[in-house]
Scaffold this motif. Structure first.
Motif, PDB file in Angstrom:
ATOM      1  N   ARG A 152       0.832  -1.201   0.000  1.00  0.00           N
ATOM      2  CA  ARG A 152       0.000   0.000   0.000  1.00  0.00           C
ATOM      3  C   ARG A 152       0.871   1.258   0.000  1.00  0.00           C
ATOM      4  N   LEU A 153       0.256   2.363  -0.413  1.00  0.00           N
ATOM      5  CA  LEU A 153       0.908   3.669  -0.316  1.00  0.00           C
ATOM      6  C   LEU A 153      -0.166   4.743  -0.187  1.00  0.00           C
ATOM      7  N   THR A 154       0.209   5.854   0.428  1.00  0.00           N
ATOM      8  CA  THR A 154      -0.701   6.986   0.599  1.00  0.00           C
ATOM      9  C   THR A 154       0.082   8.289   0.441  1.00  0.00           C
ATOM     10  N   HIS A 155      -0.535   9.269  -0.231  1.00  0.00           N
ATOM     11  CA  HIS A 155       0.032  10.612  -0.348  1.00  0.00           C
ATOM     12  C   HIS A 155      -0.773  11.581   0.514  1.00  0.00           C
ATOM     13  N   LEU A 156      -0.096  12.586   1.060  1.00  0.00           N
ATOM     14  CA  LEU A 156      -0.761  13.725   1.689  1.00  0.00           C
ATOM     15  C   LEU A 156      -0.143  14.994   1.110  1.00  0.00           C
ATOM     16  N   ALA A 157      -0.986  16.009   0.900  1.00  0.00           N
ATOM     17  CA  ALA A 157      -0.485  17.279   0.380  1.00  0.00           C
ATOM     18  C   ALA A 157      -1.385  18.424   0.844  1.00  0.00           C
ATOM     19  N   VAL A 158      -0.799  19.608   0.979  1.00  0.00           N
ATOM     20  CA  VAL A 158      -1.559  20.817   1.302  1.00  0.00           C
ATOM     21  C   VAL A 158      -1.136  21.920   0.336  1.00  0.00           C
ATOM     22  N   THR A 159      -2.004  22.885   0.127  1.00  0.00           N
ATOM     23  CA  THR A 159      -1.677  24.014  -0.750  1.00  0.00           C
ATOM     24  C   THR A 159      -0.689  24.948  -0.060  1.00  0.00           C
ATOM     25  N   ASN A 160      -0.989  25.285   1.191  1.00  0.00           N
ATOM     26  CA  ASN A 160      -0.089  26.090   2.024  1.00  0.00           C
ATOM     27  C   ASN A 160       0.144  25.347   3.333  1.00  0.00           C
ATOM     28  N   GLY A 161       1.397  25.263   3.755  1.00  0.00           N
ATOM     29  CA  GLY A 161       1.686  24.581   5.005  1.00  0.00           C
ATOM     30  C   GLY A 161       2.760  23.530   4.835  1.00  0.00           C
ATOM     31  N   VAL A 162       2.682  22.484   5.660  1.00  0.00           N
ATOM     32  CA  VAL A 162       3.709  21.441   5.636  1.00  0.00           C
ATOM     33  C   VAL A 162       3.074  20.061   5.799  1.00  0.00           C
ATOM     34  N   VAL A 163       3.813  19.056   5.341  1.00  0.00           N
ATOM     35  CA  VAL A 163       3.506  17.669   5.669  1.00  0.00           C
ATOM     36  C   VAL A 163       4.701  17.144   6.465  1.00  0.00           C
ATOM     37  N   SER A 164       4.447  16.733   7.702  1.00  0.00           N
ATOM     38  CA  SER A 164       5.509  16.244   8.588  1.00  0.00           C
ATOM     39  C   SER A 164       5.426  14.733   8.706  1.00  0.00           C
ATOM     40  N   SER A 165       6.545  14.122   9.076  1.00  0.00           N
ATOM     41  CA  SER A 165       6.594  12.665   9.216  1.00  0.00           C
ATOM     42  C   SER A 165       7.277  12.254  10.501  1.00  0.00           C
ATOM     43  N   TYR A 166       7.035  11.021  10.891  1.00  0.00           N
ATOM     44  CA  TYR A 166       7.718  10.420  12.040  1.00  0.00           C
ATOM     45  C   TYR A 166       7.797   8.923  11.806  1.00  0.00           C
ATOM     46  N   MET A 167       8.943   8.347  12.110  1.00  0.00           N
ATOM     47  CA  MET A 167       9.120   6.901  11.996  1.00  0.00           C
ATOM     48  C   MET A 167       9.496   6.332  13.355  1.00  0.00           C
ATOM     49  N   HIS A 168       8.655   5.462  13.881  1.00  0.00           N
ATOM     50  CA  HIS A 168       8.925   4.798  15.153  1.00  0.00           C
ATOM     51  C   HIS A 168       9.623   3.476  14.870  1.00  0.00           C
ATOM     52  N   SER A 169      10.533   3.068  15.746  1.00  0.00           N
ATOM     53  CA  SER A 169      11.309   1.831  15.568  1.00  0.00           C
ATOM     54  C   SER A 169      12.031   1.837  14.224  1.00  0.00           C
ATOM     55  N   ALA A 170      12.680   2.967  13.911  1.00  0.00           N
ATOM     56  CA  ALA A 170      13.392   3.081  12.638  1.00  0.00           C
ATOM     57  C   ALA A 170      14.623   2.182  12.626  1.00  0.00           C
ATOM     58  N   VAL A 171      14.812   1.450  11.525  1.00  0.00           N
ATOM     59  CA  VAL A 171      16.020   0.634  11.369  1.00  0.00           C
ATOM     60  C   VAL A 171      17.122   1.478  10.731  1.00  0.00           C
ATOM     61  N   VAL A 172      16.727   2.381   9.854  1.00  0.00           N
ATOM     62  CA  VAL A 172      17.574   3.442   9.299  1.00  0.00           C
ATOM     63  C   VAL A 172      16.640   4.637   9.141  1.00  0.00           C
ATOM     64  N   PRO A 173      17.162   5.857   8.917  1.00  0.00           N
ATOM     65  CA  PRO A 173      16.282   7.015   8.790  1.00  0.00           C
ATOM     66  C   PRO A 173      15.152   6.800   7.769  1.00  0.00           C
ATOM     67  N   ASN A 174      13.925   7.098   8.195  1.00  0.00           N
ATOM     68  CA  ASN A 174      12.717   7.052   7.355  1.00  0.00           C
ATOM     69  C   ASN A 174      12.234   5.645   7.000  1.00  0.00           C
ATOM     70  N   LEU A 175      12.854   4.627   7.560  1.00  0.00           N
ATOM     71  CA  LEU A 175      12.408   3.246   7.332  1.00  0.00           C
ATOM     72  C   LEU A 175      12.241   2.548   8.673  1.00  0.00           C
TER      73      LEU A 175
END
Length: 309
Positions: free
Chosen positions: A140-163
């Motif tokens: 699966r995959l999902t996108h999020l987007a806004v016209t003005n602002g930011v999309v932030s992320s967090y990865m729990h139990s990361a094995v390497v950054p962002n994974l």
């Protein structure tokens, strides 16, 4: 009456934490219907809220990536946790997430997109399956987007950054300072990873979910023998508590339980001098909703030994 197997009783016990005999009785009372048995146990006060995701059964990695006002989250599964520690698999998931973000792909279009040195993602997965020796799939995959602002992320139990195993994206719509917005988004994303809300706001709660919860609460209240008008007030109070458990904006902030998430957002909006709207969020927990086949290792060894005689 449906046959109540030991496996069904065990599954109900794992989902609810209720006693074995209570689980068996619940299944008998509901003619073997698992979901109705969960509700029966909850009505009797014998089980906690049903575990929606079930046991985590698939392995692999969740990948997240953001770029300003857009973000993407992807899950690619494998058979064992060993694969998640494999450099080749990690690199492939990271590349697939980057391609998905850049091209704003659907899950189907990503399968045919070039990833790394491979002509398509599917070709890359086929190559990894041959090299590593395990079945893999893009789930699966999902996108999020806004016209003005930011999309932030967090990865729990990361094995390497962002994974890692639990990935979160949060979209904040605002014309305010992007650094402050990103800081707020990161905190809310961490909260979501811990609290697993199922809806952004009260109006987003599925009517069927609310109706099911109300029916359980009414039966519980009636068991107390209170008058009907008192029961209705009791249920109203408990529904409010239900919202506080599952609705993001109603939840108590994990970093300061005196504040709701909605209040945290309002406070930051005052600080930056611009309105902030939580436009959306998504939380992926690796393998949620997939049941892994259970095997009896001792029985397998015995069977092999018997076959070798």
């Amino acid at each position: 009456m449906a046959e109540i197997s030991a496996a069904l009783v065990r599954e109900l016990r794992e989902k609810t934490g209720a006693g074995m005999m209570d689980c068996k009785k619940a299944l008998i009372e509901t003619d073997g219907n698992l979901e109705e048995a969960i509700d029966w146990l909850r009505t009797k006060g014998l089980a906690a809220a049903a575990k929606k995701a079930g046991r985590v059964a698939a392995e692999g990695l969740v990948g997240v990536m953001t770029a300003g006002n857009t973000g993407t989250i992807v899950e690619i599964n494998a058979e064992t946790d060993f694969v998640a520690r494999n450099d080749k698999f990690q690199n492939f998931v990271a590349q697939a997430t980057a391609v998905a973000l850049e091209g704003k792909h659907t899950i189907d279009s990503l399968k045919t997109a070039a990833v790394g040195e491979h002509e398509t993602l599917e070709a890359g997965l086929t190559h990894l399956i041959a090299v590593i020796g395990e079945n893999m799939n893009l789930r699966r995959l999902t996108h999020l987007a806004v016209t003005n602002g930011v999309v932030s992320s967090y990865m729990h139990s990361a094995v390497v950054p962002n994974l890692g195993k639990i990935g979160v994206l949060v979209a904040l719509e605002s014309t305010g300072d992007t650094e402050k917005l990103a800081e707020l988004g990161k905190k809310i994303a961490m909260h979501i990873a811990a609290s697993a809300p199922v809806a952004l706001q009260i109006s987003d709660v599925a009517p069927s979910l609310l109706e099911r919860e109300k029916n359980i609460l009414i039966e519980q209240a009636r068991a107390s023998g209170r008058p009907e008008e008192i029961i209705q007030k009791m249920v109203e109070g408990r529904v409010s508590k239900f919202y506080e458990e599952i609705v993001l904006l109603e939840q108590a902030f994990v970093m300061d339980s005196k504040l709701k998430i909605s209040q945290v957002v309002e406070n930051t909006a005052k600080e930056i001098g611009a309105p902030i709207k939580v436009a959306g969020f998504v939380r992926y927990a690796l393998g949620e909703g997939i049941e892994k086949e259970e095997s009896d290792f001792a029985a397998e060894v015995q069977a092999q030994a018997s076959g070798n005689r």
